[in-house]
Design an enzyme around this catalytic site. Structure first.
Site, short mmCIF file in Angstrom:
data_model
loop_
_atom_site.label_atom_id
_atom_site.label_comp_id
_atom_site.label_asym_id
_atom_site.label_seq_id
_atom_site.Cartn_x
_atom_site.Cartn_y
_atom_site.Cartn_z
N CYS A 199 0.82 -1.17 -0.05
CA CYS A 199 -0.21 0.09 -0.03
C CYS A 199 0.94 1.29 -0.04
CB CYS A 199 -0.86 -0.09 1.21
SG CYS A 199 -2.02 1.37 1.35
N GLU B 108 -4.75 -8.34 -3.57
CA GLU B 108 -5.16 -8.33 -1.91
C GLU B 108 -4.51 -7.37 -1.34
OE1 GLU B 108 -3.45 -9.15 1.86
OE2 GLU B 108 -2.34 -9.57 0.01
N ARG C 126 -8.52 -11.38 11.01
CA ARG C 126 -7.60 -11.04 9.85
C ARG C 126 -8.52 -10.39 8.57
NH1 ARG C 126 -2.31 -11.86 9.92
NH2 ARG C 126 -0.94 -11.32 8.25
N ARG D 115 -8.82 -8.60 5.11
CA ARG D 115 -8.20 -8.23 3.91
C ARG D 115 -9.01 -7.74 3.00
NH1 ARG D 115 -4.66 -8.01 7.02
NH2 ARG D 115 -2.46 -8.59 6.99
#
Length: 463
Positions: free
Chosen positions: A175, A222, A274, A276
């Protein structure tokens, strides 16, 4: 013991030296020497391997030793002649996304990963047959994005030459914020600009260039959940605009907010929270995307999932138990922030836990986000001798592999050829594998339909 001369060649190289050189991409000389010496005591050690590779010795492998060494290489799960589709694996890490698509009979034909330790783990677990698979380290050496002296046309030719044709592109890209400097300059000059300008200087730019050059039927991108709000939403906006400009429809692109199906939590498969963001795209011109939605992933969630205890080993070395000094630091740190009304602190879990905190790449430092309770009594004085014997412990790397879905409960079939520190970093940076097994299952029929339509289009052009 039957011996093989080192220069013996047959239809396939069986000299042994080439095999050892391949294994050294995964393991070090000491490991290989010890592995061989257990099989043939007194014949092998690290120094023997080292002298052989430097041409200072010419030992001989027995056929049995050669075959024993071959067991260290991963088996090919999918073959070119039987594969249903082909894919590439960018920013591959340790292959979590690949694993999901390989299980749908997809063949990986290209991998790119720059971290040398992640490469070792990847090559220890996934076959990388040079006859049909290429391994690359720095993606910029393919896209030439780091060279100002290369034109867009030259860059695209290099991508097309280097990366094999494929049906699906997989990428877990970092990112990064986009700079508007290039866009502003072209606006001032009255020049047209597109993704080449808006995304330049980021690794997403490299992904976009590859998509533009190779035009795969589909992609899966992802990233962390925070991508949506990164740089006040500008980063995500540019990404979505770029994918549209490249001619792709992105699943559930119109949905935002708390119930966005693009954000998937691994806790539905394994006991770990988690989240994503998953971007699934299909080429618009192939018209295979109608009706596809990640909302349907709930149909592939298991009715029952393991609790943390199902993933744990019974006998764990004492070195995974926190030292008294580290435990006191975490204990006092948590108490300090609790008193101040903050939520910072360790995450203590037990065998019945249904969801841990998110395993992070910093887990190797102190393990604070997931500490396994060993009977600590908070009602007792911290320095109580008996209580100190019950200090919590970290998860072991193999337990982390199960928590991420690389191994099933009770199994140890994921090879970890690196140190604990590197293993924790790798699992902390990876994906929950069953999530991408489910994504691959959802996409499979659309991928096959896209391949069929492309083949039909080629036949029409030839007619």
């Amino acid at each position: 013991m039957e011996q093989m001369s080192l220069d013996m060649q047959s239809g396939e190289d069986r000299s042994g030296k080439v095999l050892i050189e391949k294994l050294l991409e995964i393991y070090d000389q000491k490991f290989i020497g010890e592995y061989l010496n257990k099989f043939s005591p007194g014949h092998w050690c690290r120094e023997t391997i080292n002298r052989w590779l430097k041409g200072k010795a010419t030992p001989a492998l027995s056929m049995a030793e050669f075959e024993h060494l071959q067991k260290l290489l991963p088996k090919e799960r999918v073959k070119p002649e039987t594969a249903d589709f082909r894919f590439i694996d960018l920013f591959a890490g340790i292959g979590g996304i690949r694993k999901g698509f390989e299980e749908q009979n997809g063949l990986c034909v290209f991998t790119s990963e720059w971290n040398k330790y992640a490469v070792r783990t990847y090559k220890a677990n996934y076959a990388c047959n040079e006859n049909y698979h290429k391994f690359n380290e720095d993606i910029r050496n393919v896209t030439l994005s780091h060279r100002d002296d290369v034109s867009e046309e030259e860059a695209y030719r290099n991508i097309d030459k280097t990366i094999p044709d494929h049906d699906v592109l997989l990428a877990g890209f970092p990112c990064q914020p986009f700079s508007i400097a290039g866009v502003s300059k072209k606006n001032a000059l009255g020049r047209a600009h597109g993704f080449e300008c808006k995304t330049q200087g980021t690794l997403f730019f490299d992904v976009a260039r590859i998509i533009a050059a190779k035009q795969p039927a589909a992609f899966v991108l992802e990233n962390v959940k925070n991508l949506k709000g990164h740089d006040k939403g500008k980063t995500f906006k540019v990404i979505m605009e770029t994918l549209d400009e490249l001619g792709y429809w992105v699943a559930d692109s119109e949905i935002t907010g708390a119930n966005d199906p693009k954000v998937i939590d691994g806790r539905h498969w394994l006991p770990q929270h988690r989240e994503r963001i998953v971007l699934v795209g299909f080429r618009k011109d192939l018209n295979v995307h109608e009706g596809f939605t990640l909302k349907d992933i709930h149909k592939l969630m298991p009715e029952t999932k393991p609790v943390l205890g199902d993933l744990l080993d019974k006998d764990v070395p004492d070195n995974y138990i926190l030292t008294p000094k580290l435990w006191q630091y975490l204990y006092d740190y948590a108490a300090k922030h609790k008193a101040a009304g903050n939520g910072f602190g360790f995450g203590l879990v037990n065998e019945k836990s249904t969801a841990t905190r998110t395993l992070s790449a910093r887990y190797y430092k102190d393990g604070s986000e997931i500490l396994l309770d060993r009977g600590w009594d908070f009602s007792k004085d911290f320095h109580d001798h008996g209580n100190l014997e019950n200090r919590p412990r970290r998860l072991t790397p193999i337990e982390c592999s199960r928590l991420m879905g690389f191994c099933r409960p009770g199994e140890i079939d994921f090879v970890i050829p690196v140190s604990d520190t590197q293993a924790y970093k790798q699992f902390g940076n990876s994906v929950v594998v069953p999530v991408f097994q489910a994504v691959a299952m959802l996409m499979k029929n659309r991928i096959n339909l896209a391949i069929t339509r492309q083949q039909e289009g080629c036949l029409r052009k030839l007619a």
